[in-house]
Design an enzyme around this catalytic site. Structure first.
Site, PDB file in Angstrom:
ATOM      1  N   GLN A   1       7.192   3.281 -16.795  1.00 54.07           N
ATOM      2  CA  GLN A   1       6.126   4.362 -16.330  1.00 54.07           C
ATOM      3  C   GLN A   1       7.014   5.662 -16.670  1.00 54.07           C
ATOM      4  OE1 GLN A   1       4.967   3.300 -12.622  1.00 54.07           O
ATOM      5  NE2 GLN A   1       7.263   2.767 -12.162  1.00 54.07           N
TER       6      GLN A   1
ATOM      7  N   ASP B   1      10.466   4.204  -3.337  1.00 56.19           N
ATOM      8  CA  ASP B   1      11.174   5.720  -2.909  1.00 56.19           C
ATOM      9  C   ASP B   1      11.622   5.234  -1.487  1.00 56.19           C
ATOM     10  OD1 ASP B   1       9.113   5.678  -1.009  1.00 56.19           O
ATOM     11  OD2 ASP B   1       7.728   6.668  -2.499  1.00 56.19           O
TER      12      ASP B   1
ATOM     13  N   ASP C   1      10.082  -8.326 -10.635  1.00 56.37           N
ATOM     14  CA  ASP C   1       8.659  -8.379 -10.718  1.00 56.37           C
ATOM     15  C   ASP C   1       8.240  -9.013  -9.482  1.00 56.37           C
ATOM     16  OD1 ASP C   1       5.831  -8.901 -11.012  1.00 56.37           O
ATOM     17  OD2 ASP C   1       6.511  -9.996 -13.326  1.00 56.37           O
TER      18      ASP C   1
ATOM     19  N   ASP D   1       2.973  -1.762  -1.773  1.00 58.90           N
ATOM     20  CA  ASP D   1       3.043  -0.276  -1.879  1.00 58.90           C
ATOM     21  C   ASP D   1       2.965   0.125  -3.423  1.00 58.90           C
ATOM     22  OD1 ASP D   1       3.510   2.436  -1.740  1.00 58.90           O
ATOM     23  OD2 ASP D   1       5.414   2.106  -0.941  1.00 58.90           O
ATOM     24  N   SER D   2       1.817  -0.133  -4.224  1.00 54.28           N
ATOM     25  CA  SER D   2       1.738  -0.062  -5.433  1.00 54.28           C
ATOM     26  C   SER D   2       1.360   1.119  -6.102  1.00 54.28           C
ATOM     27  CB  SER D   2       0.791  -0.978  -6.155  1.00 54.28           C
ATOM     28  OG  SER D   2      -0.510  -0.840  -5.779  1.00 54.28           O
ATOM     29  N   THR D   3       1.450   1.641  -7.369  1.00 56.89           N
ATOM     30  CA  THR D   3       0.727   2.629  -8.182  1.00 56.89           C
ATOM     31  C   THR D   3      -0.841   2.196  -8.230  1.00 56.89           C
ATOM     32  OG1 THR D   3       1.594   1.410 -10.202  1.00 56.89           O
ATOM     33  CG2 THR D   3       2.969   3.390  -9.309  1.00 56.89           C
TER      34      THR D   3
ATOM     35  N   PRO E   1       1.574  -1.144 -15.074  1.00 57.08           N
ATOM     36  CA  PRO E   1       2.335  -2.366 -14.290  1.00 57.08           C
ATOM     37  C   PRO E   1       1.591  -2.985 -13.011  1.00 57.08           C
ATOM     38  CG  PRO E   1       3.382  -0.150 -14.094  1.00 57.08           C
ATOM     39  CD  PRO E   1       2.463   0.014 -15.093  1.00 57.08           C
TER      40      PRO E   1
END
Lengths: 261, 261
Positions: free
Chosen positions: B17, B72, B123, B142-144, B149
């Site tokens: 990304q 993070d 993954d 805690d994904s985008t 992805p």
């Protein structure tokens, strides 16, 4: 942050402020006063429901309500949902805001037609100063930001007059800006209210189109604090966001508000 | 809406990304992935606390926690606040996010030094597919956003594998986008979770820098629903936003989420 104006529907300088109505891509129509978002079709219910229902449900028997500001009619609409309410006086200083509401936001301003609603185009500060003692059960201050015509609505003198105009269990609730961007103002307002009312505090709720997306409401109560309420009365209201669980969650001060800076 | 970038501190294309770190006028440093805000100094606690504490407090005794994403370190930091937690496996696919966190967000990534934390650069979908049955008490996604992805992290197959990897009272919680902008996604995710877990639902919380400022978290539970929890455990946590009253308020579905459109 994803707010796109697709059409300017109205724009004018009223005697009090700049007024605009925009069509937006994400939130429907939007009322803007002095460059600050007041109301949008899509998210107005968060603000109006939290400003109104927390104090009105906390009050044991709200019959006479005073709204200062709130020209679009949304706060009035929510106050009239309470079956105990017999009269709502709404004092808006700027007739043009009421007219914009009637023209562009019929879902909000329809409330003006209710026989219990009493609209006065007048100065809210003076109205409260001249009100008979104990005249109201709840006073709701639906003001713009503390600049221009709204400055006096954040002053201790005004809060003292509200205290006098409230009945025995009376509650004053004021919109008090963002807890992330305006923490100093919230503390100042809180200090003033605490010096006048036996019980006072602040509660939070989301308002997506307001700066930072999170908003604060400060209150002073002559009766119990607002965390004491009847959950069944809360849940009988027909709302889109507010309910008894939301009321409970909003009442406890999150620790970050006590931090410095 | 008041978000101003004052300095670009980092910008790169990782294998997964686009990653950027900006300094902003209002929210301190900000981590951005594929043009979407992930974390800012000023408001990260709303998101991380709500993603983590609602399920971990609802679980009777969370000992082994799995975090998918969350490079993070903020989600990890919150999970480690629970004294019952013995091990947190964190599976982040993109090492560069972890590195950006360590360099620019030390208050979040300090949690990696905790001996109970176990960081895997791998993954997450495959990790869950290969995990022994009943390995975890809570899984936190805690994904985008559901593009690139993260697409597979919103799929029924992944949720089924999570169900298998969870113990008897296990709870899966996933960030599920804005209740104002992504209602369809929330319903899809909710439908998938309801088809797999005996108890499931959605709860909301503010995140000022995310689109619309209000965020949703969806969960599936093998035990009780998340509105049953021990308020004393909630209030013992050292937090900035979350507490027992907030937990209660978040759990009841506001009516507007059930509306069409």
């Amino acid at each position: 942050m994803g707010l796109r104006v697709t059409e300017v529907l109205w724009q004018e300088k009223t005697p009090y402020q700049e007024l605009a109505v925009y069509r937006t891509a994400q939130y429907g129509l939007m009322l803007v006063l002095d460059q600050a978002v007041q109301t949008t079709d899509a998210d107005e219910f968060f603000y109006h429901e939290m400003l109104v229902h927390v104090p009105l449900v906390a009050h044991p028997d709200p019959r006479r309500v005073l709204i200062i500001g709130g020209g679009d009619g949304g706060t009035l609409r929510e106050a009239l949902k309470h079956p105990s309410v017999e009269r709502v006086d709404m004092v808006e200083i700027d007739l043009r805001v009421v007219e914009a509401g009637r023209r562009f936001f019929p879902a909000l301003s329809a409330s003006f037609a209710d026989p219990r609603a009493n609209l006065l185009i007048a100065d809210g500060i003076r109205h409260v100063a001249e009100a008979p003692p104990g005249e109201y059960d709840c006073i709701l201050v639906d003001s713009t930001d503390p600049v221009g015509p709204a400055v006096g609505l954040f002053a201790a003198d005004f809060y003292r007059n509200c205290h006098r105009a409230l009945g025995e269990q009376g509650i004053l609730t004021v919109q008090s800006e963002s807890p992330l961007a305006n923490r100093d103002l919230i503390r100042e307002v809180g200090g003033r209210l605490a010096g006048i009312f036996p019980s006072s505090g602040v509660y939070l709720g989301p308002v997506p189109t307001y700066p930072t997306g999170l908003w604060s409401y400060s209150y002073g109560s002559k009766g119990a604090d607002i965390s004491r309420f009847d959950p069944e009365r809360a849940d009988r209201l027909s709302t889109r966001y507010y309910n008894a669980a939301v009321h409970t969650g909003a009442c406890r001060l999150p620790p970050f508000l006590l931090e410095n800076g």
